[in-house]
Structures are given as C-alpha cells and as structure tokens.
Enzyme design. Structure first.
Site, PDB file in Angstrom:
ATOM      1  N   LYS A   1       0.879  -1.030  -0.189  1.00 30.06           N
ATOM      2  CA  LYS A   1      -0.341   0.319  -0.271  1.00 30.06           C
ATOM      3  C   LYS A   1       0.668   1.608   0.043  1.00 30.06           C
ATOM      4  O   LYS A   1       0.728   2.270   0.223  1.00 30.06           O
ATOM      5  CB  LYS A   1      -1.241   0.234   1.182  1.00 30.06           C
ATOM      6  CG  LYS A   1      -1.631  -0.622   1.461  1.00 30.06           C
ATOM      7  CD  LYS A   1      -2.708  -1.236   2.581  1.00 30.06           C
ATOM      8  CE  LYS A   1      -4.147  -2.123   2.368  1.00 30.06           C
ATOM      9  NZ  LYS A   1      -3.864  -3.014   0.955  1.00 30.06           N
ATOM     10  N   CYS A   2       1.801   1.023  -0.492  1.00 24.55           N
ATOM     11  CA  CYS A   2       3.095   2.106   0.486  1.00 24.55           C
ATOM     12  C   CYS A   2       3.044   3.210  -2.031  1.00 24.55           C
ATOM     13  O   CYS A   2       2.766   2.602  -2.861  1.00 24.55           O
ATOM     14  CB  CYS A   2       4.331   1.646  -0.336  1.00 24.55           C
ATOM     15  SG  CYS A   2       5.809   2.599  -0.095  1.00 24.55           S
ATOM     16  N   GLY A   3       2.847   4.200  -1.954  1.00 20.41           N
ATOM     17  CA  GLY A   3       3.153   5.278  -2.769  1.00 20.41           C
ATOM     18  C   GLY A   3       4.294   4.620  -4.361  1.00 20.41           C
ATOM     19  O   GLY A   3       4.326   4.560  -5.238  1.00 20.41           O
TER      20      GLY A   3
ATOM     21  N   ALA B   1       4.953   1.342  -4.151  1.00 23.20           N
ATOM     22  CA  ALA B   1       4.549  -0.339  -4.648  1.00 23.20           C
ATOM     23  C   ALA B   1       4.400  -0.383  -5.759  1.00 23.20           C
ATOM     24  O   ALA B   1       4.572  -1.082  -6.898  1.00 23.20           O
ATOM     25  CB  ALA B   1       3.306  -0.578  -4.321  1.00 23.20           C
TER      26      ALA B   1
END
Length: 164
Positions: free
Chosen positions: A34-36, A38
């Site tokens: 869910k990280c930018g 990703a």
C-alpha cells in the site's frame, strides 16, 4: 559473517536458509503493497525475470513499520503482490526492519551499508545489493527505481561469468 548465514521464514511459513542463495546476486528489499513506491514491484519483477537464469534473485521482505502500509497477514500480502503486481520472486514473512525487534538479517544489512542519515531504514523499498558470496555491496534508497540498479546487477553477474 555474510548474508548466507541467516535463516528467514518464507511467506508460507517455512524456514529458509539464505545459504540456499549462495552463488547468486541478490537484491533484498523491504516492501509494502500500500506504499506509494509499490509500483516498484513491477520493476523488481522485471529485474528478477531478466536475470534469474543468470543467477539473480529479488528477495522481498514485507514490512508494516512505515505508516501501516502493509497491514495484512502473510497470505493477504502474497495475494496482493501476485494479483496487483504479478510478483513471483521469493517473498518472506512480514518482519520489522527497525527497532529492538528488527530481524537479525536487517540488523546486519544496516550495519554493512548504513544510509546517509544513519543506519535505520527510512522507508519501504530500501534495497540492498548482495554479491554471490553474500557480501553487501550497496544500499539504494526507496526512491531509486529498480531499473537504475540494472547495470550494477549485470556487472556482478558478468564478474562471476568470467570466473566460471
């Protein structure tokens, strides 16, 4: 001491010795679906696909220490990686990379290749390039795209091909 002396748990719960990767170039990455950053999963998978036959592997270590960007359990993480990003490189059980309960592998990696602002991991997708003998060669920041590491992977692979 080197990376090959550590044992980790796969995303399916099996113990795995990193000695199984002796002779391979590794890119060890702490990940979060869910990280930018990703979208880097795609680039990491491309590196893995391009060089796996030459003795290269990406090893992904999900981590939820940065703004709860990996909240799921191992099964959910594995499913998200496969469905959303087509990941088939080895994934491992969720770990901590910082703090008192940081996984021993990450304690070692940080000691071998401290970052610009000290040894702690600053964010998801910090990458460690490891040579065939298990030595940490270089640390890359989360903002370094996988494609920018390509030439250094090739160099390590060529070095071993010359000696083969």
């Amino acid at each position: 001491m080197n990376v090959h002396q550590f044992t980790v748990r796969t995303i399916r719960g099996e113990e795995k010795s990193l000695a199984d990767y002796q002779g391979q170039v590794l890119l060890i990455v702490n990940t979060a679906t869910k990280c930018g950053f990703a979208p880097q999963f795609t680039g990491l998978q491309e590196l893995h696909d391009t060089y796996k036959e030459q003795g290269f592997s990406v090893l992904g270590f999900p981590c939820n220490q940065f703004k709860d960007q990996e909240p799921g359990d191992d099964a959910q993480v594995e499913q998200a990686c496969q469905i959303n990003f087509g990941v088939n490189f080895p994934l491992f059980s969720k770990i901590n990379v910082n703090g008192a309960d940081a996984h021993p592998l990450y304690q070692y990696l940080k000691k071998q290749a401290p970052g610009l602002l000290g040894s702690s991991i600053k964010w998801n997708f910090t990458k460690f390039l490891v040579d065939q003998q298990g030595n940490v060669i270089k640390r890359f920041s989360p903002t370094t795209s996988p494609s920018k590491i390509d030439s250094q992977i090739r160099k390590l692979l060529e070095k071993s091909a010359v000696h083969a």
